[in-house]
Design an enzyme around this catalytic site. Structure first.
Site, PDB file in Angstrom:
ATOM      1  N   LEU A  74      31.858 -67.154  -9.951  1.00 12.41           N
ATOM      2  CA  LEU A  74      31.588 -66.163 -11.255  1.00 12.41           C
ATOM      3  C   LEU A  74      30.299 -65.916 -11.452  1.00 12.41           C
ATOM      4  CD1 LEU A  74      34.174 -67.345 -13.856  1.00 12.41           C
ATOM      5  CD2 LEU A  74      34.667 -65.877 -12.111  1.00 12.41           C
ATOM      6  N   ASN A  81      21.598 -66.606 -10.916  1.00 12.89           N
ATOM      7  CA  ASN A  81      20.669 -65.725 -10.168  1.00 12.89           C
ATOM      8  C   ASN A  81      19.478 -65.999 -11.320  1.00 12.89           C
ATOM      9  OD1 ASN A  81      23.182 -64.033  -8.915  1.00 12.89           O
ATOM     10  ND2 ASN A  81      21.240 -64.385  -7.650  1.00 12.89           N
ATOM     11  N   GLU A 105      24.865 -72.378  -9.806  1.00 12.14           N
ATOM     12  CA  GLU A 105      24.072 -72.091  -8.670  1.00 12.14           C
ATOM     13  C   GLU A 105      22.694 -71.508  -9.459  1.00 12.14           C
ATOM     14  OE1 GLU A 105      25.910 -69.652  -6.174  1.00 12.14           O
ATOM     15  OE2 GLU A 105      24.242 -68.785  -5.170  1.00 12.14           O
ATOM     16  N   LYS A 114      21.502 -69.434   2.996  1.00 11.72           N
ATOM     17  CA  LYS A 114      21.832 -68.113   3.514  1.00 11.72           C
ATOM     18  C   LYS A 114      20.555 -67.857   4.786  1.00 11.72           C
ATOM     19  CE  LYS A 114      22.628 -66.002  -0.882  1.00 11.72           C
ATOM     20  NZ  LYS A 114      21.946 -65.315  -2.248  1.00 11.72           N
TER      21      LYS A 114
HETATM   22  O1  SMG Z   1      28.088 -61.630   0.142  1.00 12.11           O
HETATM   23  O2  SMG Z   1      29.666 -62.033  -0.942  1.00 12.11           O
HETATM   24  C1  SMG Z   1      28.369 -61.980  -0.863  1.00 12.11           C
HETATM   25  C2  SMG Z   1      27.479 -61.839  -1.921  1.00 12.11           C
HETATM   26  C3  SMG Z   1      27.589 -63.232  -2.621  1.00 12.11           C
HETATM   27  O3  SMG Z   1      27.067 -63.336  -4.871  1.00 12.11           O
HETATM   28  C4  SMG Z   1      26.525 -63.093  -3.647  1.00 12.11           C
HETATM   29  N1  SMG Z   1      25.313 -63.087  -3.376  1.00 12.11           N
HETATM   30  O4  SMG Z   1      22.894 -65.023  -5.361  1.00 12.11           O
HETATM   31  O5  SMG Z   1      24.375 -65.514  -3.902  1.00 12.11           O
HETATM   32  C5  SMG Z   1      23.828 -64.631  -4.558  1.00 12.11           C
HETATM   33  C6  SMG Z   1      24.189 -63.328  -4.526  1.00 12.11           C
HETATM   34  C7  SMG Z   1      23.076 -62.408  -3.785  1.00 12.11           C
HETATM   35  C8  SMG Z   1      23.154 -60.956  -3.579  1.00 12.11           C
HETATM   36  S1  SMG Z   1      23.600 -60.011  -5.220  1.00 12.11           S
HETATM   37  C9  SMG Z   1      23.397 -58.651  -4.826  1.00 12.11           C
HETATM   38 MG    MG Z   2      23.349 -67.123  -5.577  1.00 11.23          MG
END
Ligand code: SMG
Ligand code: MG
Length: 372
Positions: free
Chosen positions: A163, A192, A215, A264
């Site tokens: 979430l 974030n 996270e 990533k």
């Molecule tokens: O690729 O399913 C995906 C996105 C997963 O939440 C996701 N990514 O901070 O981990 C993160 C975000 C970054 C991109 S948000 C635009």
């Molecule tokens: Mg993230």
């Protein structure tokens, strides 16, 4: 390896639903694909930067500029010794810009692997032929809308729910998901960087819900803050934005700023550095999982291959293509029993669908190849 041509294809792929995070809302996937042409093979890669510098400092026009003026000339200057494993070193004098470096290294690696008939999975050291799929669920307007979305993803077979949270949308949605779907659902949250260390007592209110992790609660440069927060809450702290290299990972682990890492490849400058982070984490007993940047099939394929390495012990944000796109740029990734298959063909193992690419292309540019 000799590069004959480098092309950027800007694409805009509509999302099936808007995706809201603590820093903004996306309605489409805007990116460019980098196509590297060599005498023996073509390599393709997807740039993870956004149109705006909100998730990180990088953004698409800047990525094109740094590729054109600084990164491609340095790679071309390698001459006949050019190969994917030389790229990171050649680009090291250029500070930052990991996503621009990632797209170049990945396209070169793809061309090289295709030339040798080797898949990303084989090359990186995959030990599984399929990976469990998690899904990232955006911030919603209401708890009922969230519960409907989460229920739909669980019905599809997703193995883990993440979430997105922000101040004002944290404890209540987590509690509602637990109450509706039970304690067995693998559940985690991603802020974030939307909180401050002074929110520690508030974030501790998530402790009773048995989350896998929280996270990136704090700003990306606040390693000390994450270490302090980790002492004050029970939920394991996972870092995303803060980790841009294996050195960062070693530092964060040593300072006990995290007990899980989201890897990533784009955020860390490529798959080779991503594998190093995997190795550093594994040596320290820190589990990792593969993050996502809403990639289309071009970027999703090598992520799925990376997620098949041994220390990727938690499900990643490696969702099916249908999570974001009604029409992907490659054959879609489809969930099978909550898993995605690791591609086995040469390179990424996927090819762009030319007609779809033409339809979704916004503009095309060639990068000059002379070295400086
Ligand atoms: O690729 O399913 C995906 C996105 C997963 O939440 C996701 N990514 O901070 O981990 C993160 C975000 C970054 C991109 S948000 C635009
Ligand atoms: Mg993230």
């Amino acid at each position: 390896m000799k590069i004959e041509h480098i092309e950027l294809r800007y694409v805009r792929i509509p999302l099936v639903t808007p995706f809201r995070t603590s820093f903004g809302t996306s309605h489409a996937k805007d990116t460019f694909l980098l196509r590297v042409v060599t005498p023996d093979a073509e390599g393709w890669a997807e740039c993870a930067a956004d149109l705006h510098p909100l998730y990180s400092a990088e953004f698409l026009p800047a990525a094109e500029l740094v590729l054109r003026d600084h990164l491609v000339p340095r790679v071309m200057a390698l001459g006949p010794s050019l190969g994917a494993e030389r790229v990171r070193g050649a680009l090291a004098p250029v500070t930052g810009h990991p996503m621009a470096k990632h797209v170049l290294e990945t396209a070169i690696l793809d061309a090289e692997l295709r030339q040798h008939g080797l898949s990303f999975g084989r090359y990186l050291g995959a030990v599984r032929d399929r990976v469990p799929a998690g899904v990232s669920v955006g911030i919603m307007d209401s708890v009922p809308a969230l519960l409907e979305a989460v229920g739909g993803y669980l019905d599809e077979g997703y193995r883990r729910i993440k979430l997105k949270i922000e101040p004002g949308w944290d404890v209540a949605p987590v509690r509602a998901v637990r109450e509706r779907f039970g304690d067995d659902v693998m559940l985690q949250v991603d802020a974030n960087a939307a909180y401050a260390l002074t929110d520690a007592r508030h974030l501790a209110r998530l402790d009773p819900f048995g989350l896998l992790l929280i996270e990136q609660p704090l700003p990306e440069d606040d390693i000390r803050g994450h270490a302090e927060l980790a002492r004050q809450i029970v939920t394991p702290v996972c870092l995303d934005e803060s980790i841009t290299s294996a050195r960062d990972a070693a530092t964060a682990i040593a300072l006990r700023a995290c007990s899980v890492i989201n890897i990533k490849p784009a955020r860390v400058g490529g798959y080779l550095e991503a594998r190093r982070i995997h190795d550093v984490a594994e040596a320290n007993g820190i589990p990792v999982w593969c993050g996502g940047m809403l990639e289309c099939g071009v970027g999703r394929a090598p992520n799925v291959a990376l997620a098949a390495l041994p220390n990727f012990v938690l499900p990643g944000d490696t969702s099916a293509s249908s999570r974001y796109f009604a029409q992907d740029l490659t054959e879609p990734f489809v969930l099978e029993d909550g898993h995605l298959p690791v591609p086995t063909g040469p390179g990424t193992g996927v090819d762009v669908l030319p007609d779809v690419l033409d339809e979704l292309t916004v503009s095309t540019a060639s990068l000059p190849l002379e070295s400086t």
